[in-house]
Motif scaffolding. Structure first.
Motif, PDB file in Angstrom:
ATOM      1  N   MET A   1      -0.813  -2.831  12.473  1.00 36.00           N
ATOM      2  CA  MET A   1      -2.148  -3.179  11.966  1.00 36.00           C
ATOM      3  C   MET A   1      -2.505  -2.330  10.750  1.00 36.00           C
ATOM      4  N   ARG A   2      -2.269  -1.000  10.905  1.00 38.50           N
ATOM      5  CA  ARG A   2      -2.562  -0.103   9.780  1.00 38.50           C
ATOM      6  C   ARG A   2      -1.684  -0.432   8.589  1.00 38.50           C
ATOM      7  N   PHE A   3      -0.411  -0.732   8.914  1.00 40.76           N
ATOM      8  CA  PHE A   3       0.531  -1.065   7.862  1.00 40.76           C
ATOM      9  C   PHE A   3       0.056  -2.302   7.109  1.00 40.76           C
ATOM     10  N   LEU A   4      -0.426  -3.307   7.876  1.00 45.41           N
ATOM     11  CA  LEU A   4      -0.887  -4.549   7.257  1.00 45.41           C
ATOM     12  C   LEU A   4      -2.078  -4.280   6.341  1.00 45.41           C
ATOM     13  N   ARG A   5      -2.978  -3.399   6.805  1.00 52.44           N
ATOM     14  CA  ARG A   5      -4.155  -3.103   5.987  1.00 52.44           C
ATOM     15  C   ARG A   5      -3.754  -2.425   4.681  1.00 52.44           C
ATOM     16  N   ARG A   6      -2.813  -1.451   4.800  1.00 47.56           N
ATOM     17  CA  ARG A   6      -2.322  -0.784   3.583  1.00 47.56           C
ATOM     18  C   ARG A   6      -1.710  -1.797   2.630  1.00 47.56           C
ATOM     19  N   LEU A   7      -0.932  -2.725   3.194  1.00 43.93           N
ATOM     20  CA  LEU A   7      -0.274  -3.731   2.370  1.00 43.93           C
ATOM     21  C   LEU A   7      -1.313  -4.588   1.645  1.00 43.93           C
ATOM     22  N   GLY A   8      -2.365  -4.963   2.383  1.00 48.61           N
ATOM     23  CA  GLY A   8      -3.438  -5.753   1.782  1.00 48.61           C
ATOM     24  C   GLY A   8      -4.088  -5.028   0.629  1.00 48.61           C
ATOM     25  N   GLN A   9      -4.315  -3.716   0.822  1.00 52.16           N
ATOM     26  CA  GLN A   9      -4.957  -2.920  -0.237  1.00 52.16           C
ATOM     27  C   GLN A   9      -4.076  -2.870  -1.479  1.00 52.16           C
ATOM     28  N   LEU A  10      -2.774  -2.687  -1.279  1.00 50.25           N
ATOM     29  CA  LEU A  10      -1.865  -2.636  -2.423  1.00 50.25           C
ATOM     30  C   LEU A  10      -1.799  -3.993  -3.123  1.00 50.25           C
ATOM     31  N   LEU A  11      -1.869  -5.077  -2.325  1.00 49.59           N
ATOM     32  CA  LEU A  11      -1.836  -6.413  -2.923  1.00 49.59           C
ATOM     33  C   LEU A  11      -3.060  -6.659  -3.799  1.00 49.59           C
ATOM     34  N   MET A  12      -4.194  -6.060  -3.421  1.00 45.13           N
ATOM     35  CA  MET A  12      -5.407  -6.222  -4.229  1.00 45.13           C
ATOM     36  C   MET A  12      -5.236  -5.551  -5.592  1.00 45.13           C
ATOM     37  N   VAL A  13      -4.531  -4.422  -5.603  1.00 45.71           N
ATOM     38  CA  VAL A  13      -4.357  -3.676  -6.843  1.00 45.71           C
ATOM     39  C   VAL A  13      -3.289  -4.312  -7.737  1.00 45.71           C
ATOM     40  N   ALA A  14      -2.385  -5.054  -7.096  1.00 40.57           N
ATOM     41  CA  ALA A  14      -1.203  -5.528  -7.825  1.00 40.57           C
ATOM     42  C   ALA A  14      -1.456  -6.451  -9.023  1.00 40.57           C
ATOM     43  N   PRO A  15      -2.364  -7.453  -8.928  1.00 42.20           N
ATOM     44  CA  PRO A  15      -2.422  -8.435 -10.035  1.00 42.20           C
ATOM     45  C   PRO A  15      -2.599  -7.853 -11.446  1.00 42.20           C
ATOM     46  N   PRO A  16      -3.615  -6.984 -11.703  1.00 50.67           N
ATOM     47  CA  PRO A  16      -3.723  -6.494 -13.086  1.00 50.67           C
ATOM     48  C   PRO A  16      -2.515  -5.677 -13.515  1.00 50.67           C
ATOM     49  N   ILE A  17      -1.946  -4.908 -12.559  1.00 50.68           N
ATOM     50  CA  ILE A  17      -0.769  -4.104 -12.892  1.00 50.68           C
ATOM     51  C   ILE A  17       0.393  -5.027 -13.262  1.00 50.68           C
ATOM     52  N   LEU A  18       0.533  -6.117 -12.494  1.00 50.42           N
ATOM     53  CA  LEU A  18       1.620  -7.062 -12.765  1.00 50.42           C
ATOM     54  C   LEU A  18       1.446  -7.723 -14.130  1.00 50.42           C
TER      55      LEU A  18
END
Lengths: 299, 294
Positions: A1-18
């Motif tokens: 669950m925690r892992f999924l939340r971390r993954l979600g947070q990183l996915l939110m940051v990803a688009p502008p960086i990409l």
């Protein structure tokens, strides 16, 4: 669950960086390789249209850099870029501080009006700003007309000069400076300044010794961001400046579009990027320092 | 400088403003009134002079140097510009691109801004500086290779290509300014909402988002203006299918007399001035300045 939340947070940051990575970072890397003499692969489309290219079979060659840096035009434009940037940044700093300080000290309607006035250029498209400044200062413009009405028919005109580039760069950059400095001053209690004045410090001394150190981060931000934007500017020098020497932005554009020398143009871009990174060093230092102190205060 | 300070201390003491211990009233800046008036006039002339001068040129019939005012006024250039074949099209295109770019930029950047403000993102500061530092690479150097990339992806001369090239210039402040806006919302307010039973989503939409709205609004207006203003990349990618207003302006400046360019410049400034009036309060209130200090 925690892992999924971390993954979600990183996915939110990803688009502008990409987006920046794919459309800015990747092209910069490709360009850097191209300037070092690699014409194949992703650079084959550019190199098909380029003249006077240098290629290498080895790891890399610095010949294009040597050639470009030996060119008189480039040297003159490099020197022009540096001095236009230094003068513009210095004037923007002094002007922004003066306006912000006046508004902060007097808290008057006049002070607020001055700040509002200084922010106007932010909303005027740069193309129009450059064009109207050119008309205002060149032959037949306001300055020349008024001077001649006052009996000075030989008053110099500034059209298509580096001085006019400086004036236009200041015009374009002042809003950011005023906003940053006055926002920073807003967080400083007036008592700090009043105390210094009470023991006899002059306005200039009290500002230099008390306010500038307390408002250092915004000042550094204005210096670095204005410096970088003037260094890399295109529209202002292109429209109001001379053909040679000009700033490196128009120089690189000209090298690419008129002389069809993309490799040489990229070398100029890399040189400008290098200068910009040097200008950005104080900013990175200042934010790092500000973060450290705020962390220390939190403990 | 000191003379005035001494003079004002002898004036009536303002008791309404607090204890009479303040020896210099706020109004004295150490300079004389005359100096500040001259400074205001000069600043006004410097900022507004060029714009007003251009505005006058838009209504000129005949104006020969060194007359202080035009010899003849006229509206003929407005007709000329309105009859300029591709003008309406370029206005239409500009107002098609600007909202598209703004919306796309918001979709891409706002979730990231929220994450940067609220979660522990590893390397957060480095990522935010990277977002900016790559933007310090000179545009033309970038566009030469982007053009290569766009040719390969068949994006040259397409709507999407122009949107992408304009998008690049908006990413930095669309991320930075809203990050600061989200970070400035007190966590205690969110926690209070959660304590009385509001869901995460409801808390976000009724507490966090409204409080961060001014900063987001400023970022969106800046993105809109950046798109409206972008000429170099749009010229490179969009030509000949997508000629927006500023691109048109470049050719007008070189091909037409100053009267026509002045009329067009006035038209081109209208949307910017309207937007400025809309966000002025928030920009001055520090939403933008905070964005550079997150």
């Amino acid at each position: 669950m925690r892992f999924l939340r971390r993954l979600g947070q990183l996915l939110m940051v990803a688009p502008p960086i990409l987006v920046i990575g794919v459309f800015v970072g990747f092209p910069i890397a490709i360009s850097a390789i191209y300037t070092l003499g690699h014409l194949g692969g992703p650079n084959s489309a550019v190199s098909a249209i380029g003249l006077h290219q240098v290629s290498t079979k080895g790891l890399f060659t610095l010949k294009v850099y040597k050639d470009v840096f030996a060119e008189r035009n480039f040297q003159a434009s490099l020197v022009a870029s540096v001095w236009v940037t230094v003068v513009s940044v210095a004037v923007v700093l002094v002007l922004s501080w003066a306006i912000a300080l006046y508004a902060w000290r007097t808290r008057s309607r006049l002070g607020r009006a001055l700040t509002a006035l200084a922010v106007v250029p932010m909303f005027i498209p740069v193309v129009i700003a450059s064009y109207s400044i050119l008309q205002f200062f060149s032959y037949g413009g306001f300055v020349k007309t008024v001077a001649s009405a006052l009996g000075m028919p030989h008053f110099p005109t500034l059209g298509y000069s580096l001085q006019l580039v400086v004036i236009a760069e200041i015009w374009v950059s002042v809003p950011f400076g005023v906003l940053m400095i006055s926002s920073g001053l807003g967080g400083i209690p007036p008592s700090a300044f009043e105390a210094a004045r009470d023991v006899g410090a002059s306005v200039v001394r009290a500002t230099w010794k008390i306010l500038v150190p307390m408002n250092l981060l915004p000042t550094v931000i204005v210096t670095c961001f204005t410096g970088i934007s003037v260094l890399g500017s295109f529209t202002v020098p292109y429209l109001v400046g001379p053909t040679t020497p000009t700033l490196l932005g128009p120089e690189a554009t000209e090298t690419f579009q008129s002389f069809a020398e993309p490799q040489q143009a990229e070398v100029m871009a890399v040189a400008l990027f290098g200068l910009s990174i040097i200008v950005a060093v104080p900013y990175i230092w200042a934010t790092y320092r500000a973060n450290r102190t705020s962390r220390a205060q939190a403990l | 400088m000191r003379v005035e300070t001494v003079a004002t201390t002898e004036g009536p003491v303002l008791t309404a403003e607090g204890p009479a211990t303040r020896r210099r009233p706020r109004g004295s800046f150490g300079g004389t009134r005359l100096v500040s008036i001259v400074a205001v006039v000069l600043l006004f002339l410097f900022i507004f002079g060029p714009l007003l001068w251009l505005l006058v040129w838009a209504f000129v019939g005949v104006w020969h140097y060194p007359a202080l005012l035009p010899q003849k006024w006229s509206l003929s250039w407005w007709r000329q510009v309105f009859n300029y074949p591709s003008l309406a099209r370029s206005v239409e295109l500009s107002f098609l691109f600007a909202p598209t770019v703004t919306a796309l930029s918001a979709v891409i950047c706002l979730p990231a801004a929220y994450a940067f403000a609220r979660f522990r993102i590893p390397g957060r500061r480095a990522l935010m500086i990277i977002l900016f530092s790559v933007n310090a690479f000179p545009k033309i150097g970038l566009y030469i290779t982007i053009a290569t990339l766009f040719y390969a992806l068949n994006l040259m001369g397409t709507f999407l290509g122009v949107v992408l090239i304009q998008l690049l210039g908006t990413i930095v402040f669309m991320t930075w300014i809203p990050t600061a806006a989200f970070a400035a919302v007190p966590r205690s307010l969110e926690e209070a909402a959660r304590d009385v039973g509001a869901s995460r989503l409801r808390t976000f939409f009724t507490v966090t988002l409204p409080l961060a709205a001014p900063g987001i609004f400023v970022a969106m207006v800046l993105a809109f203006l950046a798109s409206l203003d972008e000429a170099q990349g749009t010229f490179l990618v969009g030509i000949p299918n997508y000629v927006t207003m500023p691109v048109q302006m470049y050719s007008l400046v070189s091909d037409y007399p100053p009267e026509a360019a002045a009329v067009f410049a006035v038209l081109l400034s209208v949307p910017s001035v309207v937007l400025m009036l809309l966000v002025r309060k928030h920009v001055m209130g520090g939403s933008l300045a905070r964005g550079f200090q997150v």
